[in-house]
Enzyme design. Structure first.
Site, PDB file in Angstrom:
ATOM      1  N   GLY A  62      -4.098 -58.117   9.675  1.00 22.72           N
ATOM      2  CA  GLY A  62      -3.713 -57.043   8.764  1.00 22.72           C
ATOM      3  C   GLY A  62      -4.136 -55.683   9.291  1.00 22.72           C
ATOM      4  N   ASP A  69      -6.282 -53.216   8.142  1.00 21.94           N
ATOM      5  CA  ASP A  69      -7.666 -52.752   8.144  1.00 21.94           C
ATOM      6  C   ASP A  69      -8.489 -53.390   9.261  1.00 21.94           C
ATOM      7  OD1 ASP A  69      -7.168 -51.122   6.001  1.00 21.94           O
ATOM      8  OD2 ASP A  69      -7.910 -52.525   4.512  1.00 21.94           O
ATOM      9  N   SER A  70      -8.372 -54.709   9.427  1.00 20.67           N
ATOM     10  CA  SER A  70      -9.141 -55.355  10.494  1.00 20.67           C
ATOM     11  C   SER A  70      -8.620 -54.916  11.861  1.00 20.67           C
ATOM     12  CB  SER A  70      -9.081 -56.873  10.369  1.00 20.67           C
ATOM     13  OG  SER A  70      -7.771 -57.372  10.553  1.00 20.67           O
ATOM     14  N   LYS A  85      -9.327   2.579  -2.177  1.00 21.41           N
ATOM     15  CA  LYS A  85      -9.605   1.859  -0.940  1.00 21.41           C
ATOM     16  C   LYS A  85     -11.023   2.185  -0.474  1.00 21.41           C
ATOM     17  CE  LYS A  85      -7.272   1.065   3.532  1.00 21.41           C
ATOM     18  NZ  LYS A  85      -6.046   1.428   4.294  1.00 21.41           N
ATOM     19  N   THR A  90     -13.924 -58.402  -2.517  1.00 23.41           N
ATOM     20  CA  THR A  90     -14.799 -59.404  -3.129  1.00 23.41           C
ATOM     21  C   THR A  90     -16.252 -58.973  -2.979  1.00 23.41           C
ATOM     22  OG1 THR A  90     -13.244 -61.200  -2.695  1.00 23.41           O
ATOM     23  CG2 THR A  90     -15.548 -61.804  -3.050  1.00 23.41           C
ATOM     24  N   TYR A 133      -9.246   4.875  13.522  1.00 28.67           N
ATOM     25  CA  TYR A 133      -9.266   4.488  14.933  1.00 28.67           C
ATOM     26  C   TYR A 133      -7.869   4.061  15.347  1.00 28.67           C
ATOM     27  CZ  TYR A 133      -9.356  -0.192  12.879  1.00 28.67           C
ATOM     28  OH  TYR A 133      -9.057  -1.312  12.145  1.00 28.67           O
ATOM     29  N   SER A 179       0.167  -2.693   7.189  1.00 30.05           N
ATOM     30  CA  SER A 179      -0.379  -3.024   8.499  1.00 30.05           C
ATOM     31  C   SER A 179       0.746  -3.111   9.527  1.00 30.05           C
ATOM     32  CB  SER A 179      -1.123  -4.362   8.420  1.00 30.05           C
ATOM     33  OG  SER A 179      -1.720  -4.672   9.659  1.00 30.05           O
ATOM     34  N   LYS A 188     -19.450 -52.168  -7.008  1.00 27.27           N
ATOM     35  CA  LYS A 188     -19.227 -52.580  -5.618  1.00 27.27           C
ATOM     36  C   LYS A 188     -19.544 -51.435  -4.655  1.00 27.27           C
ATOM     37  CE  LYS A 188     -15.657 -55.936  -6.892  1.00 27.27           C
ATOM     38  NZ  LYS A 188     -14.237 -56.310  -6.815  1.00 27.27           N
ATOM     39  N   CYS A 208      -5.714  -3.233   2.328  1.00 30.75           N
ATOM     40  CA  CYS A 208      -5.508  -3.312   3.772  1.00 30.75           C
ATOM     41  C   CYS A 208      -6.792  -3.448   4.579  1.00 30.75           C
ATOM     42  CB  CYS A 208      -4.693  -2.109   4.226  1.00 30.75           C
ATOM     43  SG  CYS A 208      -3.907  -2.378   5.847  1.00 30.75           S
ATOM     44  N   GLU A 268       0.840  -1.198   0.000  1.00 32.90           N
ATOM     45  CA  GLU A 268       0.000   0.000   0.000  1.00 32.90           C
ATOM     46  C   GLU A 268       0.878   1.252   0.000  1.00 32.90           C
ATOM     47  OE1 GLU A 268      -3.753   1.641   2.741  1.00 32.90           O
ATOM     48  OE2 GLU A 268      -2.409   0.074   3.491  1.00 32.90           O
TER      49      GLU A 268
END
Length: 646
Positions: free
Chosen positions: A358, A360-361, A116, A476, A122, A196, A602, A169, A47
């Protein structure tokens, strides 16, 4: 913008002298040349970068304003041969009013000036003392640096087809930032010229704002703030440069650096367009108001060999250890709460799980244990069934038993060899015929056992298959594809591994931890073919269908980012360079595409299961696809593409 939709953008923070416009223009020219050398197509400066933000009442002096205009004219002239669009900050007079502006120019032509909108007055800010708000200005012309240009907050710019908007800004801090409207009207990149000052804790808030606004607007957001050289009379400027895209921070500059910086990143406009198409809420926010689009073609710049952004090879797995632990805990909670709700609804006091030894199980069992603890049920209500078959190895068999015993569940062993041999005799299958029927019969026998035991015990069969297997159809049909509730259905294989390791490290006694670590070290396999002579696993999944880390990468980019095969191949080359060559990646991408399309039937019949992340394949939720769709167009694109053409 290249053919995959990447646009290279830059945020440049030059050295600055307050009030010395000629010096400032010179440094901006030098950084513009550096940005062009690095392949950037658009570069933004801070800016009021021509004058300095901290000029105070000098901004009202004709001498400074005239010097700024002359310096801007020189900057436009000096950069006219660069294949680059520049966005510079300057004070501009329009009539008798002074505005804090962003000036856009390329090839010696000023395309427009954006004032802008929100002028802070403030705390440490006194901008209303010098500047007026540009909010609401549209369709006007302004004389700037010897040219006539469009002027207003309604402007967007399209350079070589890439449309972008601008705010300055404080605009970002407003309740309704102008960038929200700019994005709704078509801008996919937002540039913010800022000055800023720093304050304790402010930077974290700033990062949240930039990242959050890029997510809300489904845009790329390039933030460039003033740095070393601004007056430190009362304030310090740290030179913040942030480039974010759709809620992800791509690049960040060095704060409090005394050196000049050019922060460069490739933003993915093609992905942003995909996100906007799929996001119905964004479409609902589109307005009928018209903005002025200023279009410009600029010569193609330098092409860099690699993208100026990191392509994550494991998009489902956070790389930061603390974030990864948080992700694992959250996924685990979602899985266990989903199962708890289903058990409460069905009034089931028992869960039945096939335990193979394994990954996953193992994860499904760990989720069931967490669920039973959550519901204050006796873990003995979890019936772990291990069903040794023709391909079961001593290692997986031992790990299955030790895991169940360590977790304190009910252990049952039901061998399936004799039942399968009887079945082979019944259907006339030679046991030496190691075809799909030989393998699938074992998977279906196991599923039948689990379902029947669940009926006997008044329990619920917990599915073990994961998201990656569903994507590939590596299951499967009506065998391990089926269950009464699939807790792993939206957990990709790469994340399954980390979840199991996280449980091993945080929630396990030493004996169970050792078992979990050995399961993690075991090759992924369905174990449906007899073991090798030495007892090792003969059937390794990744040797047959390819590395899961590649398939998870393909899954994420084809479904979540909307990338086609050519772009996915290119991105995989960026992410896995040095680990897999192009031929290998292309081979497994072809396998993924063919299997993903062919195996949809599936997924169309998959059981319920909780969604845990941004990619899920439930036919009732995220993914709607006919089972007889063809992969022809995707495979044709893969065959035709060459990764060295971007």
């Amino acid at each position: 913008m290249d053919r995959f939709g990447f646009l290279k953008v830059a945020a440049a923070i030059p050295h600055l002298r307050v009030g010395d416009c000629d010096y400032n223009a010179g440094r901006m020219t030098a950084l513009a040349e550096e940005a062009a050398q690095r392949g950037a197509e658009i570069v933004v400066f801070p800016e009021l970068s021509l004058t300095g933000y901290t000029c105070g009442d000098l901004l009202l002096q004709p001498t400074l304003l005239d010097a700024a205009e002359e310096a801007l004219e020189e900057l436009v002239r000096a950069t006219r041969k660069l294949p680059l669009t520049l966005i510079a900050g300057a004070p501009l007079c329009h009539g008798e009013t002074l505005y804090n502006c962003a000036v856009v120019f390329t090839q010696g032509r000023i395309l427009g000036a954006v004032p802008k909108s929100y002028i802070p007055g403030y705390a440490e800010f006194y901008e209303p003392r010098w500047f007026a708000s540009g909010a609401g200005i549209a369709g006007e012309q302004i004389a700037v640096a010897g040219q006539e240009a469009d002027f207003g907050t309604d402007l967007t710019f399209a350079v070589n087809g890439a449309e972008f908007g601008i705010e300055l800004c404080e605009d970002l801090w407003a309740a309704v930032p102008p960038s929200s409207h700019l994005a709704q009207n078509g801008a996919r990149v937002i540039f913010n010229l800022s000055a800023s000052p720093e304050g304790v804790g402010k930077h974290d808030y700033l990062r949240q704002l930039v990242i959050g606004q890029s997510a809300r607007t489904l845009s790329a957001y390039v933030y460039c703030s003033a740095g070393f050289g601004e007056s430190s009379t009362d304030l310090v400027f740290a030179g913040n440069a942030l480039i974010a895209e759709n809620g992800q921070l791509l690049r960040e500059g060095r704060r409090f650096s005394t050196d000049e910086q050019v922060v460069v990143a490739d933003v993915d406009l093609e992905r942003l367009a995909f996100e906007r198409r799929r996001n119905t809420s964004f479409r609902m926010c589109e307005t009928d108001s018209e903005n002025t689009v200023i279009e410009m073609e600029q010569p193609e710049g330098l092409r860099t060999e690699h993208l100026d952004r990191w392509i994550d090879p494991a998009p489902f797995v956070p790389h930061d250890e603390s974030r990864r632990a948080e992700r694992c805990e959250e996924v685990f909670r979602i899985q266990s709460h989903g199962l708890a709700r289903r058990m409460a609804h069905t009034r089931a006091a028992k869960a039945v799980i096939g335990i193979s030894g394994g990954l996953d199980s193992t994860l499904a069992l760990l989720v069931a244990v967490r669920t039973f603890d959550l519901l204050k049920l006796d873990r003995k209500g979890i019936l772990g069934i291990t069903m040794p078959g023709f391909g079961t190895t001593d290692r997986t068999y031992r790990n299955a038993l030790q895991l169940m015993q360590g977790l304190g569940i009910t252990v049952r062993e039901i061998p399936i060899r004799e039942a399968c041999l009887q079945h082979f005799r019944d259907i006339g299958l030679d046991p030496a015929d190691r075809s799909a029927a030989y393998e699938n019969a074992q998977a279906r026998e196991r599923t039948q056992i689990l379902m029947d035991i669940a009926n006997m015990e008044g329990g619920l069969v917990v599915g073990t298959g994961d998201l990656s297997e569903l994507a590939l159809g590596w299951a499967t049909y009506n065998g391990d594809q089926m269950s009464m509730y699939g807790v792993n259905a939206s957990v990709p294989k790469t994340l399954v591994r980390h979840l199991v390791r996280w449980v091993a490290d945080t929630e396990s006694d030493e004996a169970t931890r050792r078992t979990l670590l050995d399961i993690l070290d075991t090759p992924v396999s369905p174990e449906l073919l007899p073991a090798e002579a030495d007892g090792s696993i003969a059937q390794k999944t990744e040797d047959l269908v390819g590395p899961y880390e590649l398939h998870d990468f393909f899954l994420y980019h084809l479904l979540r980012t909307g990338s086609g095969p050519a772009k996915t191949l290119f991105l995989a080359g960026e992410a896995f360079g040095g680990r897999y060559d192009e031929t290998t990646i292309r081979k497994w991408l072809g396998v993924f595409i063919r299997r993903f399309f062919a195996q949809q039937f599936k997924r169309s019949a998959m059981p319920d299961g909780p969604k845990v992340g941004s990619v899920a394949l439930s036919p009732r939720g995220d993914w709607r696809m006919p089972s007889d769709a063809t992969a022809a167009a995707w495979l044709r694109e893969l065959d035709e593409c060459k990764t060295n053409e971007r």
